[in-house]
Each structure stands twice: as structure tokens, then as C-alpha cells.
Design a protein around this motif. Structure first.
Motif: not given
Length: 326
Positions: A256, A261, A263, A271-273, A325
Motif C-alpha cells: 500500500r 489502495l 495490491k 493480483d487483486r486491489h 507493486g
């Protein structure tokens, strides 16, 4: 409705509450607890605003204790209690229940317990919150002895990380700290990720600002729950910026970088947010008021000790940082 009382007593304040309640048509029933806020003149506004927002979820009688002992011997001798009673949704800072601002002047500042005790809601739990400087032993503090839960905030201490060590040394059932409350979303997301990935964790790291007590607590929690070495890495923030869990299949990374937000990267999965915003104090207080039983998870984590976290052996390779990320 607002009622100002100068050079008053606890009995007169109770009478003022009844009078204000009748005038505003607000019944006494429905308030589920008493929230005592111990603060100073400079910080009481923000603390009361947060408590009033939290009272929309947990209707409460809010007692704000503002100690003004004075600086000179002459001022200290002038013991006096001034109060402001606020009842009803239209009253500023009244929330959904009742609010009383108590200004304790002179020697009376050392006897807040005697002032607060008659104002507690009968047969209802009491929570004491120190939004700024807290006593060395909250459970032994006279106001603290009135409460089922005692809330401190290590982030406001001069040495936030050192304050965690002090909290661990004097922990008593019912103690908690907003540094712990701030990491609830992090703990939830990480626990969910481990539920989805059947893997053995061999190591972990937590990245965050240097003096951030929540980052320290998160590392201590991972140490206690996973029984693996946890590195504490320093970043520019804001707050906690990343957690990495090493497995044989790769690194589980919750990153973060912007304080809002995050990841989540799990080996073998897309990958997900995840929404992981930094929460306001009102949200933190509302969470703490949802449960008044001892928080055993906090007790186990804070007792691990900040000395158990390890400094990184070498700078983080650029490639690893990109995988997170950032």
C-alpha cells in the motif's frame, strides 16, 4: 440544548442533565455506555468530535475531563469545577446521547475520580480513553479503575515505539491501544490471504515509517502468530506501506504505497486491489466500542516485544520492490 454551569458540583451537573433532557425531549434510555475522555484544553475538540461520531453507532454519555491545575501556587489553590452540558442532536458535539465537558481547576484536577464517579450511567459499562498523554499504568489509574476498557494511543507519545514496551510491561485485561486498532484491516486481509494459500511461511517483513507503532505491532503480531523471524524495514510512509510473507512458492505481498489502495499479490493467483485506507479516529473508537471484553490477541502481540523484530540484513533489491507493486 446547552447548559453552562460555573463553580458547580456533580450533583448540580446531574440535575442539569435531567433538565436538558426534559427540555429537548430526549429520553435517558438507549445509551449503552459511558465514555470518559481524559485530555487537555488544546486537544479536547478533536477528541470530542471523534467520540460524537462514534456515538452514532454506540449511543453514550460522553464525559470530557479537562484538567487545568494552573501554573502558579495561587492558581492551584483555586479549586473549581466548571461544566458544559450538551443534550440533543442540535447541540454542538452532543452526538446522539449526552455530553458533559468538565473543566477541573486547581487542586480539583487531581481528584477527577470523585467528580466523574457520580456522573456514570448506572448499570452500564464504562470506557476511558486517553487521546494524548496516558498514565504509566492505565489499569491502576483511579479513572482507569472505573472502566471495563481502557484505550490509549502510543502514536501520540514522544517515543511511540518505546510506549509499546511500557504498555506490555503493565498490561491488564481491558487495556488496548489505537495503534493496534489501526492494523485491523491489515490483519484481516493477511489472514484471508493465508486461508486461500496453503503454504508454510518461512519469514516475513513489515515496511513502514520509522517511528510508527502500528508497524511495530503488526510485526509483533506476525511473530507471535507465525513463529517466524520478522524483519522491520523503514519506508517513507504514509504509515504501513507493505507486508511480505516468504513461502516456498514465492512471496505473498500486500503493498500500500499511497495510504489508500493496496495490491495483494499471491503466488499462482491474479493480483487483486484491496481498499485499505487510513481510518479516522472516529472509526477507530467505534471499532473499540463494539467489544468490551479483554482483547487477548492484542495482549499476546504487545507482549512479544519490539526487540524481537529484526533489521534487514541488506537493502531490498529493486526487483523485489517492483514485485510488491510500488
Amino acid at each position: 440544548m446547552n447548559i453552562d454551569l460555573t463553580d458547580t458540583t456533580s450533583s448540580q451537573i446531574n440535575s442539569g442533565l435531567v433538565r436538558a433532557r426534559r427540555a429537548s425531549g430526549s429520553p435517558a434510555v438507549g445509551m449503552v455506555l459511558t465514555l470518559v475522555i481524559v485530555t487537555d484544553e488544546g486537544n479536547h475538540y478533536d477528541a470530542l468530535k471523534a467520540a460524537s461520531e462514534a456515538s452514532k453507532e454506540h449511543p453514550a454519555r460522553i464525559l470530557v475531563v479537562i484538567k487545568r491545575p494552573g501554573r502558579s501556587p495561587r492558581e492551584k489553590a483555586a479549586a473549581r469545577l466548571d461544566a458544559e452540558v450538551r443534550v440533543g442532536g442540535g447541540a454542538e458535539g452532543a452526538g446522539t446521547g449526552e455530553t458533559v465537558l468538565l473543566r477541573l481547576h486547581g487542586e480539583l484536577a487531581a481528584h477527577a475520580y470523585s467528580v466523574v464517579l457520580p456522573l456514570l450511567l448506572p448499570d452500564a459499562p464504562t470506557v476511558v480513553w486517553w487521546p494524548g498523554e496516558a498514565p504509566a499504568h492505565p489499569a491502576d489509574d483511579l479513572l482507569g479503575t472505573l472502566a471495563q476498557r481502557r484505550i490509549t494511543d502510543a502514536a501520540t507519545a514522544e517515543d511511540p515505539v518505546g510506549a509499546l514496551g511500557s504498555r506490555a510491561a503493565v498490561y491488564a485485561p481491558g487495556d488496548t491501544d489505537l495503534a493496534w486498532t489501526r492494523i485491523t484491516p491489515w490483519r484481516s486481509v493477511l489472514a484471508a490471504a493465508l486461508d486461500q494459500k496453503d503454504a508454510t511461511i518461512t519469514g516475513a517483513s513489515v515496511e513502514g515509517e520509522e517511528y510508527n507503532p502500528s508497524a511495530e505491532l503488526l510485526g509483533m503480531w506476525l511473530t507471535e502468530r507465525l513463529a517466524v523471524p520478522v524483519e522491520r524495514r523503514i519506508s517513507d510512509g504514509p504509515g504501513i506501506t507493505a507486508v511480505r510473507l516468504a513461502t516456498a512458492d514465492g512471496v505473498i505481498c500486500l503493498d500500500r504505497p499511497d495510504g489508500s489502495l493496496a495490491k495483494l499479490a499471491v503466488p499462482g493467483q491474479p493480483d487483486r486491489h484491496v481498499a485499505l485506507h487510513r481510518r479516522a479516529t472516529a472509526e477507530l473508537i467505534a471499532e473499540e466500542l463494539r467489544r468490551l471484553d479483554p482483547d487477548e490477541a492484542y495482549a499476546h502481540a504487545v507482549r512479544v516485544g519490539v526487540g524481537r523484530l529484526q533489521a534487514p540484513a541488506a537493502p531490498v533489491p529493486e526487483a523485489v520492490a517492483e514485485d510488491g507493486g510500488s
